[in-house]
Design an enzyme around this catalytic site. Structure first.
Site, PDB file in Angstrom:
ATOM      1  N   THR A 152       0.825  -1.213   0.000  1.00  0.00           N
ATOM      2  CA  THR A 152       0.000   0.000   0.000  1.00  0.00           C
ATOM      3  C   THR A 152       0.859   1.262   0.000  1.00  0.00           C
ATOM      4  O   THR A 152       2.075   1.203   0.205  1.00  0.00           O
ATOM      5  CB  THR A 152      -0.929   0.057   1.234  1.00  0.00           C
ATOM      6  OG1 THR A 152      -0.117   0.307   2.395  1.00  0.00           O
ATOM      7  CG2 THR A 152      -1.703  -1.240   1.435  1.00  0.00           C
ATOM      8  N   CYS A 153       0.207   2.408  -0.197  1.00  0.00           N
ATOM      9  CA  CYS A 153       0.933   3.675  -0.304  1.00  0.00           C
ATOM     10  C   CYS A 153       1.251   4.281   1.061  1.00  0.00           C
ATOM     11  O   CYS A 153       1.786   5.387   1.134  1.00  0.00           O
ATOM     12  CB  CYS A 153       0.127   4.666  -1.133  1.00  0.00           C
ATOM     13  SG  CYS A 153      -0.165   4.056  -2.790  1.00  0.00           S
ATOM     14  N   ASP A 154       0.908   3.602   2.127  1.00  0.00           N
ATOM     15  CA  ASP A 154       1.127   4.161   3.461  1.00  0.00           C
ATOM     16  C   ASP A 154       2.497   3.754   4.004  1.00  0.00           C
ATOM     17  O   ASP A 154       2.910   2.604   3.867  1.00  0.00           O
ATOM     18  CB  ASP A 154       0.022   3.652   4.401  1.00  0.00           C
ATOM     19  CG  ASP A 154       0.083   4.340   5.745  1.00  0.00           C
ATOM     20  OD1 ASP A 154       0.986   5.184   5.945  1.00  0.00           O
ATOM     21  OD2 ASP A 154      -0.764   4.027   6.597  1.00  0.00           O
ATOM     22  N   SER A 155       3.161   4.701   4.634  1.00  0.00           N
ATOM     23  CA  SER A 155       4.506   4.440   5.161  1.00  0.00           C
ATOM     24  C   SER A 155       4.522   3.461   6.331  1.00  0.00           C
ATOM     25  O   SER A 155       5.557   2.878   6.652  1.00  0.00           O
ATOM     26  CB  SER A 155       5.154   5.743   5.625  1.00  0.00           C
ATOM     27  OG  SER A 155       5.428   6.543   4.513  1.00  0.00           O
ATOM     28  N   ASN A 175      -6.712   0.590   0.597  1.00  0.00           N
ATOM     29  CA  ASN A 175      -6.017   1.065  -0.602  1.00  0.00           C
ATOM     30  C   ASN A 175      -6.374   0.225  -1.840  1.00  0.00           C
ATOM     31  O   ASN A 175      -5.687   0.279  -2.847  1.00  0.00           O
ATOM     32  CB  ASN A 175      -4.489   1.018  -0.354  1.00  0.00           C
ATOM     33  CG  ASN A 175      -3.709   2.113  -1.058  1.00  0.00           C
ATOM     34  OD1 ASN A 175      -2.492   2.161  -0.950  1.00  0.00           O
ATOM     35  ND2 ASN A 175      -4.361   2.985  -1.774  1.00  0.00           N
TER      36      ASN A 175
END
Ligand SMILES: *Cc1c(COP(=O)(O)O)cnc(C)c1O
Length: 366
Positions: free
Chosen positions: A316-319, A355
């Site tokens: 996903t795009c989350d850190s 996401n």
């Protein structure tokens, strides 16, 4: 596991996939059943509610520990009859109680007087287990942080229940999940013995004791065989609780070893001298157990060669979606298959499709 046939399965089903091994699941059940002779096993559905898994355990004659209407629907859908279920959520709405009663579940759990009052309208139809807390900071998940009446207040609560005219089946406790210290069960049983004795002296008759779940499995370090682990528990139960129906609520020890995760590298990048590998499953998916369950899973990488400090990240795009930082790995290529073991408990159960990445699919392997 035979790696060649496993690769064949992955070729058919793709990644990310959790493979549910029927034989392994049956073995886990049979091993625990042999390790706790005479104890009725209620599988804790919350650890993994996959219908195929429920059906196999049902076929092994397991009973089931359900906590919600949703879990009732799942076991019901698998043909489990209500006489094989107990409801163990300590906090319920009236609609939760009536839903369970309508299905036919009659054993419930309470840990405070507000909860006991909720059962007064149904007192002729229900039996209550009083949930006692047992603090266990040493295990993965302390299940007495949120629920359970303190041991020294348990007797007073039982008296209140008695005064309300409720049928008290006995005491339940959870000694902590992935609890590697069998003496925690004994500590809890010691409290119970004292209370059961007090109750008997006053003519309050219990017929059940519920030793909960918590039985440990091998993750990165092996645990002792269940037969050995349970020996002191059995000895204590034989000595002091031989006249009671003894039940347990195992979750992880049954579901955990039964699933393997296959995931692939979908991209890689050299960032500040560190190799980042992006997998097709991550913290919002099957590795949610790393976050919520604090578990760490054995990993197999099918490559050798010099190792480098690397990062394994989710898709996903989350850190926050980083599974391992600072892990030493051989150089991986895009498309490489990674296999994680002991991925059956508290993994897919708490996964999301954040996401737009769907949860890993689950494939039964017989
Ligand atoms: C989660 C839970 C279990 C299962 O615990 P494991 O450690 O997975 O065996 C059993 N009983 C209750 C009440 C639970 O909440």
């Amino acid at each position: 596991m035979d790696i060649k046939s496993f690769k064949g399965l992955v070729a058919v089903h793709g990644t990310p996939t959790l493979f549910l091994y029927e034989t392994r699941l049956r073995e886990c059940y049979q091993q625990l059943h042999a390790a706790l002779p005479g104890v009725v096993l209620y599988y804790a559905v919350k650890s993994n509610a996959t219908p195929e898994l429920i059906s196999i355990l049902s076929d092994e004659d397991s009973c089931f520990d359900v906590c919600t209407n949703g879990e009732i629907d799942i076991v019901k859908g698998c043909g489990v009859t209500p006489d094989r279920c107990i409801h163990t959520h300590p906090i319920k709405r009236d609609t939760d109680i009536t839903y369970a009663l309508q299905y036919g579940v009659t054993t419930f759990v309470a840990d405070n007087e507000h909860e006991l009052s909720k059962f007064v309208p149904y007192k002729d139809r229900v039996r209550i287990l009083i949930r006692m807390s047992i603090q266990n900071p040493g295990c993965l998940v302390n299940l007495s942080h949120k629920f359970g009446v303190a041991p020294e207040k348990t007797w007073a609560l039982i008296r209140k229940a008695y005064k309300l005219g409720l049928d008290i089946a006995g005491i339940s406790f959870h000694a902590g999940s992935q609890n590697e210290n069998a003496l925690k069960y004994i500590e809890a049983l010691e409290y119970c013995r004292d209370i059961y004795r007090k109750a008997a002296l006053r003519g309050i008759i219990f017929d059940t004791i519920d030793i909960g779940g918590g039985f440990p499995i091998s993750y990165l370090t092996p645990v002792i065989p269940m037969v050995q682990f349970c020996q002191p528990i059995n000895e204590y139960l034989d000595r002091f609780f031989s006249n009671y129906t003894i039940i347990a609520e195992p979750g992880r020890v049954l579901s955990g070893p039964s699933m393997l995760l296959a995931t692939r590298v979908m991209g890689k990048s050299l960032r500040n001298g560190v190799w980042w590998y992006y997998l097709d499953d991550g913290m919002y998916g099957s590795f949610s157990g790393k976050m919520y369950d604090h578990a760490d899973y054995p990993m197999f990488v099918g490559r050798e060669g010099p190792r480098h400090t690397s990062v394994l990240a989710g898709p996903t795009c989350d850190s926050i979606d980083v599974i391992y930082e600072n892990i030493s790995l051989p150089r991986l290529e895009i498309g490489d298959l990674l296999i994680f073991e002991s991925m059956g408990a508290y993994t897919s159960a708490s996964a999301s499709n954040f996401n737009g990445f769907p949860r890993a699919k689950i494939v039964l392997v017989n």
